[in-house]
Design an enzyme around this catalytic site. Sequence first.
Site, short mmCIF file in Angstrom:
data_model
loop_
_atom_site.label_atom_id
_atom_site.label_comp_id
_atom_site.label_asym_id
_atom_site.label_seq_id
_atom_site.Cartn_x
_atom_site.Cartn_y
_atom_site.Cartn_z
N PRO A 75 3.35 -19.91 19.80
CA PRO A 75 3.71 -18.74 20.61
C PRO A 75 5.15 -18.76 21.10
O PRO A 75 5.81 -17.73 21.21
CB PRO A 75 2.73 -18.82 21.79
N TRP A 114 -0.81 -17.52 14.01
CA TRP A 114 -0.52 -16.79 12.77
C TRP A 114 -0.52 -17.71 11.56
O TRP A 114 0.32 -17.60 10.68
CB TRP A 114 0.82 -16.05 12.87
N SER A 148 -1.66 -18.80 8.13
CA SER A 148 -2.35 -18.34 6.92
C SER A 148 -3.31 -19.43 6.45
O SER A 148 -2.92 -20.59 6.36
CB SER A 148 -1.34 -18.01 5.82
N PHE A 170 7.87 -13.46 7.39
CA PHE A 170 7.40 -14.84 7.39
C PHE A 170 8.19 -15.75 6.45
O PHE A 170 8.98 -15.30 5.65
CB PHE A 170 5.90 -14.94 7.17
N GLU A 171 7.97 -17.08 6.65
CA GLU A 171 8.72 -18.14 5.96
C GLU A 171 10.22 -17.98 6.17
O GLU A 171 11.02 -18.18 5.26
CB GLU A 171 8.36 -18.18 4.47
N THR A 231 12.47 -15.31 8.90
CA THR A 231 12.78 -13.88 8.93
C THR A 231 14.09 -13.64 8.21
O THR A 231 14.98 -14.49 8.18
CB THR A 231 12.90 -13.35 10.37
#
Length: 619
Positions: free
Chosen positions: A192, A222, A224, A434-435, A437
């Site tokens: 967070p 978040w 995956s 993701f990975e 920005t």
Amino acid sequence: MLRINNFGTRKLIKDVCKQRYYSAAVPKPKTEHETKKEPKRENESFMANIFRGNLVSKQVFPYPDVLTEEQKEITNSLVDPFERFFTEVNDAAKSDANSKTDDSTLKSLWELGGMAIQVPNDYGGLGMNNTQYGRLCQIVGANDLGLGITLGAHQSIGFKGILLYGTQAQKDKYLPKVSTEEVYAAFALTEPSSGSDANSIRCRAVKSADNKYYVLNGSKIWISNGGIAEIMTVFAQTEQIDKKTGEKKDKVTAFIVERSFGGVTSGPPEKKMGIKSSNTAEVYFEDVKIPIENVLGEEGEGFKVAMNILNNGRFGMGATLSGTMKKCIEIATAHANNRVQFGQKLKAYASIQAKLAQMNILQYATESMAFAISQNMDAGSQDYHLEAAISKVYASECAWYVCDEAIQILGGMGFMRDTGLERVMRDLRIFRIFEGTNDILRLFVALSGVQYAGNHLKELQRAFKNPSANLGFIFKEASRRGTDLSAHVVPELMESAKKTAACIDLFGRTTEEVLLKHNKNIIHEQLILNNLADAAIDIYAMVVTQSRSSRASKLNLPTAQHEINLTKALATQASDRVMDNLKKTTSGQQQGQNKLLSVIAQEICNQDGVHTTGPLDQQ
């Protein structure tokens, strides 16, 4: 519905894929003894070197071509089974609607070997290298990005750390699980309070008094595969003693964590805009006992482990999205070829032609980048990180543009769910986030390049303090001014090569000028850095397309002239953008505009949003 195991895929894995590309796909880390012996290595990155106005062409000219005939044959033998899986087994629309891929579908993907493409054969995987992996990623991208996230989170980052940094014991224990035992992996970094700033994580692991294990506490968001993964690469702060000063410092360490250790739980699947079929969840760690032998890499070196895992996997995103773009273009082209408006088919209208051409130009550049990088990696390159970051930014933004234009060409039909493009657009939005920005990656590209150029500039300045002792070095630097790409491209691309060379020369001079003006404060000039990054991205696009289309021409490929035309059009567009972006970095007018934007933004933030009177207000 056809079952994938009817394709004889286990036989495919064991018999057809009897190859050993692991050493090329994932270079083994050097021992401390080997590292000490090595002399200083020159950086072979094309992009890093143009920041100092230096042309190092090895990784871009000629266009890499590393696969053997046997490797190409094996790759092609897998294309049909993968495409059949997506047309006959997987249902992307259904998975999107249900926010879940059917278990039977996932099982079929496991049986196909799709979850262990780069795992060595000895551990039950397909043993493929980066380039072969990229080719299969294209098929995934063309059909189902949601399922692609499940696949990518598992192997591109989930257990990639074990391939890159794992001890022999770790590989022996975990690689069979993630390749043949249907055990999902995940990469747990984001928290967070730490998104792009991965070094600021708060998750903490404390070593036991007997040094036999770590106790992990904290949470990740978040993630995956976070709700389904049994094995996770987890990053946490650990107390380390500085070997030089003896001081205690917090440093990130990477761990291989099993859910079976106890204390690992996950929240419900997140409700997302897109990639709905993939599992995304928060993961909690409460007094998780991690055996000391499950440290991944060196203690305190977790940040480096995380960054290298991400850097190593970014090329796959470009390959995947080049497949997505190709599919969008096919849908738009089919519509343009058949739809009649005002008495003519859409393909006859110049505005539609321009859209289709631009979409193809961007797809060609994206694909060219991805496979230039993957093949350099397979050839053993260690200097691909800037190029991989550029590829991710370029691919994610171009794919969004191409999908949006495809919808526009289809008009109202493109807006409807049955066409499939609205799902693709929702799925695509996450790729710019993701990975890494795209905003952060632009700064990474610019700052990494500027730092490399700055170090070299200091070396040059030191040489000028004692020119008689450094004449060789000084003359060598002087001879580098003036880029010439003519020897690397076919005659038809000479004009494009001249434009690119002019961009490279101006890029090097501008970087130097910016460095001399701002010095260490350049880190605070983010808009200037963005201009540099955008110029670098366009230069790389021009170079790889000129290299690839020259290869096509020399091999007399049937698509050669079309590829040449795509390359010419790109060079004209991109060179104009490069010149514009580089002018902005030193323009006083642009700096004034940047300051004005900053003042406006501060007022917006102070007022928590829009701060203007309404158009109908009297006072």
